[in-house]
Write an enzyme that holds these catalytic residues in place. Structure first.
Site, short mmCIF file in Angstrom:
data_model
loop_
_atom_site.label_atom_id
_atom_site.label_comp_id
_atom_site.label_asym_id
_atom_site.label_seq_id
_atom_site.Cartn_x
_atom_site.Cartn_y
_atom_site.Cartn_z
N ARG A 119 66.61 52.18 13.86
CA ARG A 119 66.16 51.40 12.70
C ARG A 119 65.10 50.44 13.18
O ARG A 119 65.36 49.63 14.08
CB ARG A 119 67.33 50.66 12.05
CG ARG A 119 66.88 49.67 10.99
CD ARG A 119 68.02 49.11 10.15
NE ARG A 119 68.49 50.06 9.18
CZ ARG A 119 69.17 49.73 8.08
NH1 ARG A 119 69.47 48.47 7.82
NH2 ARG A 119 69.58 50.67 7.24
N ASP A 239 66.13 48.84 -6.09
CA ASP A 239 66.41 48.34 -4.73
C ASP A 239 65.89 46.90 -4.68
O ASP A 239 65.19 46.45 -5.61
CB ASP A 239 65.69 49.24 -3.71
CG ASP A 239 66.01 48.88 -2.26
OD1 ASP A 239 66.99 48.13 -2.02
OD2 ASP A 239 65.27 49.33 -1.36
N1 NVA Z 1 64.48 48.55 1.01
C1 NVA Z 1 65.53 47.86 1.72
C2 NVA Z 1 66.64 48.80 2.03
C3 NVA Z 1 67.79 48.19 2.78
C4 NVA Z 1 68.85 49.21 3.08
C5 NVA Z 1 64.96 47.26 3.00
O1 NVA Z 1 64.18 47.95 3.70
O2 NVA Z 1 65.27 46.11 3.32
N1 CP Z 2 71.69 50.98 2.47
C1 CP Z 2 71.62 50.61 3.76
O1 CP Z 2 70.97 51.24 4.59
O2 CP Z 2 72.37 49.52 4.06
P1 CP Z 2 72.36 48.73 5.45
O3 CP Z 2 71.06 47.98 5.55
O4 CP Z 2 73.55 47.79 5.34
O5 CP Z 2 72.51 49.70 6.59
#
Ligand code: NVA
Ligand code: CP
Length: 336
Positions: A119, A239
């Site tokens: 990530r 979102d």
């Molecule tokens: N669009 C959000 C998703 C979190 C799971 C972000 O990137 O913060």
């Molecule tokens: N939806 C999602 O990826 O949640 P987290 O940021 O908690 O992993």
């Protein structure tokens, strides 16, 4: 729904990276989602201590440069339920933070681990890691996309409403990383995606151009008015207005006020429309309490399905040709 489909031979390179939905053939994605559905059913009919352990002896690394609740826990539990181990890596504590390259990091970690989830803000960094790793690399979210989320989202839609192919989904809000993966999903799974966003928060041109080059039944429609986008839609999705990689520029939220998903907006969707959100939610911003707690909402099924979808994904990435049989007891393509 049919049994998991046979995957086209030779179409997916080894190692089996999962960087974006666009990288995989529709039949492979369909097979992962169908396997997730089978695994979820099998899990419910068995005690936790029972069942196959197809990934026994294998170790998944979780390298998270950004906060996470669902991705971290669902990958850890998924790997353990499949019989494998997990190592959680904090890039801040690694030599990566002192200048070791992502390429060398990938080469070294490939000697210890069997798969790696990353990530990170940077899609280029993820691709660089995958280019140098000899093990499967999985996108656990970048600033540009969130494809593992979409495996869970397609599973969730289909377990509530049947096949998503040919249906209409409406996205309301910012054209962010999750929206980009919804666009790729529309083209891969063959549904219509209407995106209502402020004009300056539309999805990145590159993903729209990619979608424009695809054939098939998928359709992308860009709109300014959320009320037009949701009309008769089978599912409404939103979102957070400010993603982890976004600059929380002044005025951003003011421009998104008109895109909040509330009960009045949901009234314009199909009478049995679902509401979906990848979570975490910001109640009162992109969605009201009334909607996220209302009859439309399947957000906690969606969160749970991260586990089942990622079990199928890990089984595919690590399990080789017999992955469906080993994971579920179901022979690929036979339904038996
Ligand atoms: N669009 C959000 C998703 C979190 C799971 C972000 O990137 O913060
Ligand atoms: N939806 C999602 O990826 O949640 P987290 O940021 O908690 O992993």
């Amino acid at each position: 729904m049919s049994a998991p489909q046979r995957e086209p031979a030779g179409e997916v390179a080894v190692p089996r990276h999962f960087l974006d939905l666009r990288d995989l053939p529709p039949a492979t994605l369909r097979r992962i989602v169908d396997t997730a559905r089978v695994m979820k059913g099998e899990r419910r009919s068995r005690r936790p201590s029972e069942g196959p352990r197809p990934l026994s002896g294998q170790t998944l690394g979780l390298m998270l440069e950004k906060p996470s609740t669902r991705t971290r826990v669902s990958f850890e539990v998924a790997m353990r339920q499949l019989g494998g181990d997990v190592v959680v890596l904090s890039p801040r504590d690694m030599q990566l933070g002192r200048g070791e390259s992502i390429a060398d990091t990938g080469r070294v970690l490939s000697r210890f681990l069997d798969a790696l989830v990353l990530r990170t803000d940077s899609a280029a960094k993820l691709r660089e890691l995958a280019a140098h790793a000899s093990i499967p690399v999985i996108n656990g979210l970048t600033g540009g996309s969130h494809p593992v989320q979409l495996l869970a989202d397609i599973l969730t839609f289909e377990e509530h409403r049947g096949p998503i192919a040919g249906r209409t989904v409406a996205w309301c809000g910012a054209g962010n990383n999750v929206a980009a993966s919804w666009i790729e999903a529309a083209m891969r799974f063959g549904f219509t995606l209407r995106l209502a966003t402020p004009p300056d928060l539309r999805p990145q041109p590159a993903v729209l151009e990619w979608a424009g080059r695809q054939g098939g039944a998928g359709r992308i429609e860009l709109l300014d008015d959320p009320r037009i986008a949701v009309r008769d839609a089978a599912c409404v999705v939103t979102d957070t207005w400010t993603s982890m990689s976004d600059d929380p520029a002044e005025g951003r939220h003011a421009r998104l006020e008109a895109f909040r998903v509330d009960a009045a907006l949901m009234a314009g969707a199909a009478p049995d429309s679902l509401f979906m959100h990848c979570l975490p939610a910001h109640r009162g911003e992109e969605v009201t309490d009334e909607v996220i707690e209302g009859r439309w909402s399947v957000v906690f099924d969606e969160a749970e399905n991260r586990l089942h979808a990622q079990k199928a994904l890990l089984a595919w990435a690590l399990g080789g040709a017999d992955w469906v049989r080993a994971s579920t007891g179901t022979a690929p393509g036979t339904g038996g």
